[in-house]
Motif scaffolding. Structure first.
Motif, short mmCIF file in Angstrom:
data_model
loop_
_atom_site.label_atom_id
_atom_site.label_comp_id
_atom_site.label_asym_id
_atom_site.label_seq_id
_atom_site.Cartn_x
_atom_site.Cartn_y
_atom_site.Cartn_z
N ARG A 190 -6.88 -14.59 -8.34
CA ARG A 190 -5.44 -14.33 -8.41
C ARG A 190 -4.77 -14.34 -7.04
O ARG A 190 -3.54 -14.34 -6.96
CB ARG A 190 -5.18 -12.97 -9.06
N ARG A 192 -4.88 -11.81 -4.90
CA ARG A 192 -4.30 -10.48 -4.73
C ARG A 192 -5.34 -9.54 -4.14
O ARG A 192 -6.54 -9.64 -4.43
CB ARG A 192 -3.81 -9.92 -6.06
N ALA A 328 3.12 -0.74 -11.10
CA ALA A 328 4.46 -1.33 -11.05
C ALA A 328 5.21 -1.03 -9.76
O ALA A 328 4.99 -0.01 -9.10
CB ALA A 328 5.28 -0.83 -12.24
N ASP A 329 6.10 -1.99 -9.42
CA ASP A 329 7.13 -1.79 -8.40
C ASP A 329 6.58 -1.50 -7.01
O ASP A 329 6.80 -0.43 -6.44
CB ASP A 329 8.08 -0.64 -8.81
N HIS A 330 5.88 -2.47 -6.47
CA HIS A 330 5.40 -2.38 -5.09
C HIS A 330 6.06 -3.47 -4.25
O HIS A 330 6.63 -4.43 -4.79
CB HIS A 330 3.88 -2.53 -5.05
N ALA A 331 5.97 -3.33 -2.95
CA ALA A 331 6.63 -4.29 -2.06
C ALA A 331 6.18 -5.72 -2.31
O ALA A 331 6.96 -6.67 -2.21
CB ALA A 331 6.38 -3.89 -0.61
N GLU A 332 4.89 -5.88 -2.66
CA GLU A 332 4.34 -7.20 -2.90
C GLU A 332 4.39 -7.58 -4.38
O GLU A 332 3.78 -8.56 -4.81
CB GLU A 332 2.90 -7.27 -2.40
N GLY A 333 5.11 -6.81 -5.20
CA GLY A 333 5.17 -7.06 -6.63
C GLY A 333 4.20 -6.18 -7.39
O GLY A 333 3.41 -5.42 -6.79
N ASP A 334 4.22 -6.24 -8.70
CA ASP A 334 3.31 -5.43 -9.52
C ASP A 334 1.86 -5.83 -9.23
O ASP A 334 1.55 -7.01 -9.09
CB ASP A 334 3.59 -5.65 -11.00
N TRP A 335 1.00 -4.84 -9.15
CA TRP A 335 -0.43 -5.13 -9.02
C TRP A 335 -0.97 -5.61 -10.37
O TRP A 335 -0.56 -5.10 -11.43
CB TRP A 335 -1.20 -3.88 -8.60
#
Length: 396
Positions: A190, A192, A328-335
């Motif tokens: 992914r 990530r 949810a809602d992290h600087a780099e997007g959802d984990w």
């Protein structure tokens, strides 16, 4: 001043490491694992954390800056390893937990509920044969009457190395979060660094006992033999084939023979089968198919076969709302939220009613339970930040 992540990691690197393979031998209640436990106590003391230990060797270092009264948040993992294992499986979660507390303190974050760093004992089952033994005992999933009779390869009973009794270590715990190196390549694929667990596949460990007749390797005609090694060999091949065609996992990783002589037909073979599957039904079907094919081969070989389930853990579905809240809602997007085929203490706590979650740190090799297990420093530090953020979300 407490050590930062990289300094703590460097301290642990030589403990229990084999000079030959580079792998780790950190079995429970051995010198290496006890050295790690002493390190745990030192790190807790450096941070003014109160350490509690139960009669089985599980330990929690508590950060209690607030007035208390609320349910407690637990983070952490384990310090033991498989035989000739990797550096990251287990200790990464403990080191990252201490480092995450440091991050929060440096930012002036004060939790409104106690936060504990846990080190569960015998997670791997590498010495006494039952995976997640410490967390099973702490939660009551396994009784002391059963656990104290477990024996290692030298015949030492678990009851000979711990006091035993009843654990109250998890009283008041309302949530558990375990950070772990990923044991696969999902995050690599992914692209990530951090993931969150959705579920754990069911997992069973089975002892396969095959009895035959010992005889001379040279004078005994092939057609006159009752050779348990032949039955075992076919069983191992059957397990491999059935797991492949169904998309599941089946592994023979341990084998003992008697008399274990080069020039003898063995009288007995004992092998241990590890099976993991997508669902409980898939697990039961796969074990049944392997057993049936093994019994058919044993009849042809003139041997006898017995399959004994030593431990079976059903599918674990982590709290979906908790996983979504963490992811949810992290600087780099959802984990990403991903499944895992490996067992963990978090799975035991979840099955016993403790809301639990897991964070995974990317493993570029995808290899685990091996000296090749790895995580880049940058990803480890991202894991520390992720755990600190999770603690802040859940404990303030």
């Amino acid at each position: 001043m407490p050590d930062d992540f990289e300094r703590m990691w460097a301290e642990l690197a030589p403990i229990g490491r084999s000079a030959g393979s580079g792998g780790y031998f950190r079995q429970p209640f051995t010198a290496a694992e006890q050295e790690l436990r002493a390190w745990f106590d030192e790190q807790a003391a450096a941070r003014d954390l109160r350490v509690e230990e139960d009669p089985f060797g599980n330990a929690v270092a508590w950060w209690e800056p607030g007035p208390g009264g609320l349910s407690r948040l637990l983070v952490g993992s384990h310090l033991d390893s498989v035989l000739d294992g990797g550096a990251y499986d287990g200790p990464l979660g403990v080191v990252s937990s201490f480092a995450a507390l440091d991050r929060l303190r440096a930012r002036g974050v004060v939790p409104t509920r106690p936060v504990g760093v846990a080190a569960f004992v015998e997670e791997e089952g590498s010495r006494f044969g039952l995976a997640c033994l410490g967390s099973r005992l702490a939660t009551g999933a396994t009784t002391w009457a059963v656990a104290r009779e477990l024996r290692d390869r030298d015949g030492t009973a678990f009851g000979d190395v711990v006091a035993g009794g009843v654990s109250d270590l998890l009283d008041g715990v309302g949530c558990y979060v375990e950070l772990h190196v990923e044991q696969g390549r999902d995050l690599v694929d992914r692209g990530r660094a951090i993931g969150v667990a959705s579920r754990i596949w069911p997992h069973g460990r089975y002892r396969v006992d095959i009895a035959g007749t010992a005889n001379h390797a040279g004078t005994t005609r092939m057609e006159d033999r009752r050779d348990p090694m032949l039955t075992y060999a076919m069983t191992a091949l059957a397990a491999n084939k059935q797991a492949r065609v169904t998309g599941q996992r089946a592994t023979f990783g341990r084998l003992e023979t008697s008399p274990n002589s080069t020039n003898s037909v063995p009288s007995a073979v004992t092998a241990w089968l590890d099976v993991r599957a997508e669902t409980d039904a898939h697990l039961a079907d796969l074990v049944a198919t392997i057993t049936r094919q093994a019994e058919e081969r044993a009849e042809r070989d003139g041997t006898t076969l017995t399959v004994t389930a030593e431990s079976v853990s059903g599918a674990t579905e982590f709290d979906a709302d908790l996983a979504a809240r963490i992811a949810a809602d992290h600087a780099e997007g959802d984990w990403p939220v991903i499944a895992t085929q490996a067992g963990h203490d978090a799975g035991i706590l979840s099955a016993r009613g403790f809301p639990s979650a897991m964070l995974f740190v990317r493993n570029p090799t995808g290899v685990s339970h091996s000296p090749a297990e790895h995580a880049e420093v940058a990803d480890c530090l991202a894991g520390v930040d992720a755990l600190a953020e999770t603690i802040e979300r859940l404990a303030t």
